[in-house]
Write a protein that holds these residues in place. Structure first.
Motif, PDB file in Angstrom:
ATOM      1  N   PRO A   1       0.806  -1.220   0.000  1.00 17.76           N
ATOM      2  CA  PRO A   1       0.000   0.000   0.000  1.00 17.76           C
ATOM      3  C   PRO A   1       0.848   1.283   0.000  1.00 17.76           C
ATOM      4  O   PRO A   1       0.516   2.245  -0.690  1.00 17.76           O
ATOM      5  N   VAL A   2       1.943   1.288   0.724  1.00 22.11           N
ATOM      6  CA  VAL A   2       2.810   2.478   0.740  1.00 22.11           C
ATOM      7  C   VAL A   2       3.505   2.629  -0.604  1.00 22.11           C
ATOM      8  O   VAL A   2       3.621   3.741  -1.125  1.00 22.11           O
ATOM      9  N   LEU A   3       3.910   1.548  -1.195  1.00 21.74           N
ATOM     10  CA  LEU A   3       4.522   1.613  -2.518  1.00 21.74           C
ATOM     11  C   LEU A   3       3.517   2.144  -3.537  1.00 21.74           C
ATOM     12  O   LEU A   3       3.851   2.999  -4.366  1.00 21.74           O
ATOM     13  N   GLY A   4       2.284   1.695  -3.454  1.00 23.56           N
ATOM     14  CA  GLY A   4       1.243   2.213  -4.338  1.00 23.56           C
ATOM     15  C   GLY A   4       1.025   3.699  -4.146  1.00 23.56           C
ATOM     16  O   GLY A   4       0.882   4.447  -5.116  1.00 23.56           O
ATOM     17  N   LEU A   5       1.026   4.143  -2.901  1.00 24.10           N
ATOM     18  CA  LEU A   5       0.861   5.567  -2.590  1.00 24.10           C
ATOM     19  C   LEU A   5       1.997   6.389  -3.204  1.00 24.10           C
ATOM     20  O   LEU A   5       1.758   7.422  -3.827  1.00 24.10           O
ATOM     21  N   VAL A   6       3.216   5.918  -3.045  1.00 21.77           N
ATOM     22  CA  VAL A   6       4.385   6.625  -3.578  1.00 21.77           C
ATOM     23  C   VAL A   6       4.307   6.709  -5.106  1.00 21.77           C
ATOM     24  O   VAL A   6       4.643   7.738  -5.706  1.00 21.77           O
ATOM     25  N   LEU A   7       3.827   5.659  -5.747  1.00 22.74           N
ATOM     26  CA  LEU A   7       3.751   5.652  -7.203  1.00 22.74           C
ATOM     27  C   LEU A   7       2.762   6.675  -7.750  1.00 22.74           C
ATOM     28  O   LEU A   7       2.934   7.159  -8.875  1.00 22.74           O
ATOM     29  N   VAL A   8       1.757   7.048  -6.985  1.00 18.83           N
ATOM     30  CA  VAL A   8       0.847   8.112  -7.422  1.00 18.83           C
ATOM     31  C   VAL A   8       1.639   9.417  -7.584  1.00 18.83           C
ATOM     32  O   VAL A   8       1.456  10.147  -8.555  1.00 18.83           O
ATOM     33  N   GLY A   9       2.531   9.697  -6.650  1.00 17.70           N
ATOM     34  CA  GLY A   9       3.374  10.885  -6.765  1.00 17.70           C
ATOM     35  C   GLY A   9       4.317  10.822  -7.951  1.00 17.70           C
ATOM     36  O   GLY A   9       4.547  11.818  -8.639  1.00 17.70           O
ATOM     37  N   VAL A  10       4.870   9.652  -8.209  1.00 15.73           N
ATOM     38  CA  VAL A  10       5.751   9.467  -9.369  1.00 15.73           C
ATOM     39  C   VAL A  10       4.950   9.677 -10.657  1.00 15.73           C
ATOM     40  O   VAL A  10       5.439  10.287 -11.613  1.00 15.73           O
ATOM     41  N   ALA A  11       3.703   9.214 -10.673  1.00 17.56           N
ATOM     42  CA  ALA A  11       2.837   9.418 -11.846  1.00 17.56           C
ATOM     43  C   ALA A  11       2.594  10.905 -12.083  1.00 17.56           C
ATOM     44  O   ALA A  11       2.645  11.382 -13.225  1.00 17.56           O
ATOM     45  N   GLU A  12       2.329  11.643 -11.002  1.00 10.50           N
ATOM     46  CA  GLU A  12       2.115  13.077 -11.162  1.00 10.50           C
ATOM     47  C   GLU A  12       3.374  13.747 -11.714  1.00 10.50           C
ATOM     48  O   GLU A  12       3.297  14.623 -12.581  1.00 10.50           O
TER      49      GLU A  12
END
Length: 159
Positions: free
Chosen positions: A75-86
């Motif tokens: 879940p934390v990795l998924g959260l971080v990837l949202v920022g990378v996507a932005e």
């Protein structure tokens, strides 16, 4: 403060939180969870991107990604990837952004509606692409695994 748009206060608070968490995590036998540090660094990445400092955003999101991988917490990795996507979108790479957003869901195992930036980031990416292009890139991202994750994120974080 970051979500309200108070960038100065957010920078001050996030810098303090990051310094404290890192000093405890690195110096005291890692008693602060890497997940917590990853979330702080990810917030610092969002803030840097919001103020136009994409180089700093990449550095912060890169640190967040390293910590999230170290934590082995999907879940934390998924959260971080949202920022990378932005960040990918801000770099002018909407297809890469959609793919990275798809990876967020794929790695996490589900769409995480608790991520406060998710709806905004997804709407911004969708606005930059046709529905078909978004769907195709997002689906491709959902097939990302921990073994292939760096191939995807390095395209954003090394830009």
């Amino acid at each position: 403060a970051r979500l309200r748009g108070d960038h100065e206060a957010a920078a001050r608070l996030l810098t303090t939180a990051s310094e404290l968490a890192r000093s405890i995590y690195r110096a005291r036998n890692q008693t602060v969870a890497p997940q917590f540090c990853a979330m702080i660094e990810g917030s610092r990445g969002y803030l840097a991107a919001a103020t136009g400092d994409l180089k700093e955003a990449a550095a912060r999101h890169g640190e967040a990604l390293d910590l999230a991988i170290e934590s082995n917490d999907a879940p934390v990795l998924g959260l971080v990837l949202v920022g990378v996507a932005e960040l990918a979108l801000r770099q002018g790479e909407p297809l890469l952004a959609a793919e990275t957003l798809g990876a967020s869901e794929g790695i996490h195992g589900m769409r995480d509606l608790s991520v406060l930036d998710l709806a905004r980031v997804e709407a911004d990416i969708r606005a930059a692409l046709s529905e078909d292009a978004f769907a195709e890139a997002y689906a491709k991202g959902r097939t990302t695994t921990l073994d292939t994750l760096r191939v995807l994120t390095d395209k954003v974080l090394s830009a």
